[in-house]
Write a protein that holds these residues in place. Structure first.
Motif, short mmCIF file in Angstrom:
data_model
loop_
_atom_site.label_atom_id
_atom_site.label_comp_id
_atom_site.label_asym_id
_atom_site.label_seq_id
_atom_site.Cartn_x
_atom_site.Cartn_y
_atom_site.Cartn_z
N TYR A 59 5.62 9.75 0.35
CA TYR A 59 4.88 8.50 0.53
C TYR A 59 5.85 7.38 0.89
N LYS A 91 0.84 -1.19 0.00
CA LYS A 91 0.00 0.00 0.00
C LYS A 91 0.87 1.25 0.00
N LYS A 150 3.07 10.27 4.19
CA LYS A 150 3.87 10.53 5.37
C LYS A 150 4.08 12.00 5.68
N SER A 158 9.73 -1.15 3.50
CA SER A 158 9.21 0.16 3.11
C SER A 158 10.21 0.90 2.24
N VAL A 191 1.36 4.82 1.66
CA VAL A 191 1.00 5.49 2.90
C VAL A 191 1.55 6.91 2.88
N ASP A 235 -6.07 8.49 3.05
CA ASP A 235 -5.30 7.77 4.07
C ASP A 235 -4.35 6.77 3.44
N THR A 236 -4.84 5.99 2.49
CA THR A 236 -4.01 5.03 1.76
C THR A 236 -4.43 5.03 0.31
#
Length: 677
Positions: A584, A546, A550, A597, A548, A560-561
């Motif tokens: 992100y 996903k 930041k 990540s 995300v 949000d996502t």
């Protein structure tokens, strides 16, 4: 009801003029004259002029006043808004990045500013409620491609919901494609019209879109605030040591006068430095930062608020090493080794020639981490295969034919987890047919032409993971792609069978290959334009992923996502980056729950930041379905201006008014004769 020409009220002065004519009419006394010889004397003595007389109730007076009043009313061009003029209205909503700019409308005070998009939504709702009351509505917007929100919709509630859901798209907006879709939707509908709502910040298009129905442009009015922009920002190791870093930022402003802006630099959320930059009109200013500590993510921020927030932040990523570590397996290729070193790589060379006596023939260049690599016999898959060197490598290069031992054991594990560049190798070979080099758009082919380079035999075998990025006529020369989440590159020829190493483009090609294949060696994947395609290193065991948000506008206004794209084999390695600027994290998770990540920065289209541009959409109207109201679409005039221009151009009322004035002037002789008492 409305009035198009209030200036025509000046013609109302004819009403008091007519009344003055009647007040100044001469009166005469009836006199009996005994002889015509005395006529002249009687005229001199008995003629009486009584100008300021009392108005009398005469039918001719009232008829003339009524005719003049009706003519004044007609000259004022009254009109009534009749809903449902067209059976189908196609609305094109400009949702490009500039529509997020803050504006201050006339008469508004502090705290009453709103964005162009918010104003457009109110205008859209009012238009649908009034002009489109009895029409079917199709709503289009300008995203990466044309977006259809509602089609032939009659439910006003659904239309209002679609209007409220409009949001800015910060990538390269599909201006021309959206207009082309609107023209196609109305081509077979003579009783339709197109209305374009925009801030007139429309990308220039030399070829207008032709419409066969009336088309009008509604401009979002209001003065935009000034905008300060971060045009460039980068951080690099200082002196190539990697112990300290230096950063450079380029800032500009569209303010008419000299302005100042505070520039803050953060490293992993910690404030590292701050500068106040003076910005002159139409000039760029540079802010430099030195002696910066290492940070995984650097964030540059403009502290002052302005009219466009999408370019007030920029991100850069730090790397733990100042240069890439390359492991080169070769039987001897001085040109390749030197080209890698010129590109800033630390090269560890292992000579492979198939003889057991050379199993430890390794050499190291750069930092000296290569040298003779020691290992136990259990690390070797064959007696003549050296052990895998210690440490991590950013790139594995296999030059020429490699023995099977390098594809087994720990060597196979190294090749699986490391970007791999193979040059030549085993496989069926064919002769080069010659032809013109054809280069696809790819980071590997930047600044290259490959013209005049000779190639001998080519490997006639296509890898399953790649696509050809360089061809010689119809024969593929170079394949590039991704396998198991790692970049892969394959040259279908030996460098010894070509004069490419002698070409001045060879160091450029090696540098491009090194930059592309090691760009994901850290946790930062770089900067991408909103809505662009990006190659993402997806782990082979990843089961979910996903986006995300930041930091930046992505965290403030973004979702949000963001869902990731999938292919038949799982998570796709080619992803469309989110369309809201900011920082992100692309988070992956395997079945064991372990998370990997990668950072990625998303930037807005720089064209949208120039809020001073005011050019409307390039459209033209053709066909028999044209109605007044189309006006000069190419100039970006509003619909009201177009209606006014069209009515003034084709109206006969000014000529009728001039004729009436001429008749009144001609009747002055009748008024002059007066009447008798």
């Amino acid at each position: 009801m409305g009035i198009q020409s209030w200036m025509s009220l000046w013609f109302g002065l004819t009403l008091p003029a007519i009344m003055l004519m009647y007040m100044f009419k001469r009166k005469y006394v009836d006199t009996t004259v005994p002889s015509h010889l005395l006529w002249e004397r009687v005229l001199k003595n008995l003629e009486a002029n009584r100008p300021w007389q009392k108005l009398q109730n005469r039918l001719l007076l009232w008829l003339q006043l009524l005719a003049a009043a009706l003519m004044v009313f007609a000259l004022m061009q009254p009109f009534m808004q009749v809903s449902g003029g067209s059976a189908h209205i196609v609305i094109v909503a400009d949702t490009s990045g500039s529509m997020s700019a803050q504006m201050q409308t006339e008469g508004s005070g502090e705290g009453e500013d709103s964005s162009r998009l918010e104003q457009m939504k109110e205008r859209l709702k009012a238009y649908v409620r009034d002009q489109g009351r009895r029409s079917k509505i199709t709503l289009l917007s300008t995203g990466s491609s044309p977006v259809t929100h509602v089609s032939h919709e009659s439910d006003r509630g659904a239309i209002d919901e679609a209007i409220e859901a409009l949001h800015p798209y910060y990538g390269t907006a599909s201006y021309r494609e959206t207009l082309s879709l609107a023209a196609a939707l109305t081509r077979e509908e003579p009783d339709a019209e197109v209305v374009i709502f925009t801030d007139s910040h429309w990308r220039q298009d030399p070829v207008p879109i032709a419409f066969q129905v009336p088309v009008s442009v509604e401009t979002i009015q209001g003065a935009a605030k000034h905008n300060a922009s971060i045009e460039q920002f980068g951080v690099s190791p200082k002196g190539g040591t990697g112990s300290s870093y230096e950063g450079v930022a380029v800032v500009s402003s569209n303010a008419e006068g000299v302005s100042s802006v505070e520039v803050n630099l953060y490293g992993d959320s910690q404030l590292l430095a701050s500068r106040v930059v003076e910005l002159e009109p139409k000039k760029k200013a540079t802010a430099s930062f030195s002696d910066l500590p290492f940070a995984e993510v650097y964030r540059l921020e403009l502290a002052s608020e302005d009219g466009y927030a999408a370019d007030n932040e920029s991100f850069a990523f730090g790397t733990g090493r100042s240069s890439a570590r390359v492991l080169l397996l070769t039987s001897g290729n001085l040109f390749l080794e030197k080209a890698l070193q010129l590109s800033g790589a630390e090269v560890t060379r292992i000579a492979v020639n198939g003889s057991a006596g050379n199993q430890g023939d390794q050499a190291s260049e750069g930092s000296g981490e290569g040298g003779r690599s020691e290992g136990s016999k259990d690390d070797r898959t064959e007696p003549d295969i050296p052990p895998v060197p210690d440490g991590e490598f950013d790139l594995l290069v296999m030059d020429g034919s490699i023995t099977a031992g390098f594809t087994q054991g720990k060597w196979a594990e190294l090749a699986r987890r490391t970007p791999l560049w193979s040059i030549g190798g085993d496989g069926p070979k064919v002769g080069s047919q010659g032809g013109r080099p054809v280069l696809a758009q790819h980071p590997l082919t930047s600044y290259l032409t490959m013209s005049g380079v000779y190639f001998g035999k080519l490997i006639d075998q296509r890898p399953a993971w790649g696509e050809p990025v360089i061809r010689l006529g119809d024969q593929p020369l170079v394949y590039a792609g991704v396998a198991e989440g790692r970049p892969r590159l394959s040259f279908q020829f030996l460098l010894q069978d070509s004069d490419l190493p002698l070409s001045p483009e060879f160091p450029v090609l090696v540098n491009n290959a090194l930059d592309w294949m090691t760009s994901g060696s850290g946790t930062g994947l770089g900067r991408f334009l909103a809505g662009a395609q990006a190659d993402i290193p997806v782990a082979a065991d990843a089961v979910s992923a996903k986006w995300v948000p930041k930091s930046g506008l992505a965290l403030a206004d973004g979702p949000d996502t963001v869902e990731v794209q999938r292919s038949e084999s799982g998570i796709s390695t080619v992803q469309t980056v989110p369309d809201v600027p900011g920082l992100y994290a692309f988070e992956q998770q395997n079945e064991a729950g372990e998370t990997t990540s990668y950072w990625l920065a998303v930037t807005a289209d720089p064209y949208e930041a120039d809020l001073s541009t005011t050019q409307g959409p390039a459209v033209s109207q053709t066909g028999s379905g044209a109605k007044s109201g189309g006006g000069d679409q190419g100039s970006g005039a509003s619909a009201a201006e177009q209606r006014r221009a069209a009515s003034q151009a084709g109206s006969l009322m000014p000529w009728l008014a001039a004729l009436a004035l001429a008749v009144i002037a001609a009747e002055w002789g009748v008024y002059q004769r007066g009447r008798s008492i």
